[in-house]
Every structure is written in C-alpha cells, then in structure tokens.
Design a protein around this motif. Sequence first.
Motif: not given
Length: 108
Positions: A85-97
């Motif tokens: 859905x986004x135009x980001x080149x890379x989407x940040x990887x979730x490290x922690x919740x």
Amino acid sequence: MGQEFSRTERVADFLQQELAKLLLHSVRDPRAEFVSITAVEVSRDLRYAKIFFTKFGLEDAKSAKEVTRVLDKAAGFLRSEIARESTLRTVPKPVSYTHLTLPTICSV
C-alpha cells in the motif's frame, strides 16, 4: 516557517496509522482485537521499528505476552501489506512489540 519533521518521524507516524488500520480490518485473530498502536520508533536507517501497543482489557503480563506472540506471528503479513500500500522503498522490519500499561503511557 513551520516546524519540520525528520523522515524517521514521518515514517513512524505512517507505520502507526497503517498498522492500526490493518489490525482493525485485516487481522482475524481474536487475540488481536482491541489492540491499539500507541507509538512506533524507527531506527535512523529506516530498517527496524519498535512498536508499542496497548490492549483494552488485559489482565496480566501473561496476556500481554500472548498478544505479543500473535503480533510477532503476524509481522510478515503486516509488513507485506504495508509494502503493497505504500511508496516506501523498504518497510521497516518490526523488531519488538512492547505492551504499554496505563502508568507507562501517562509518563510518556
């Protein structure tokens, strides 16, 4: 001139909004119901994200760990949906919740 925001802050705000939408509409696991994304911190290189959440009606730390496991399992799905859905080149990887309790939120 208005205040300018850094790219990491803009990406963090975008991720917070998109994650909230996806949790509301796309994640079907009942353990992820009533989860609210309260904050997102993105690393300076935009590769990793720490996601902070609250859940209405959590009784104890054991329940919070269960929700954290559910979100960890859904991380790949959430990341791919955001990438679509986004135009980001890379989407940040979730490290922690991290579950935030009410006293913690009030101090932030």
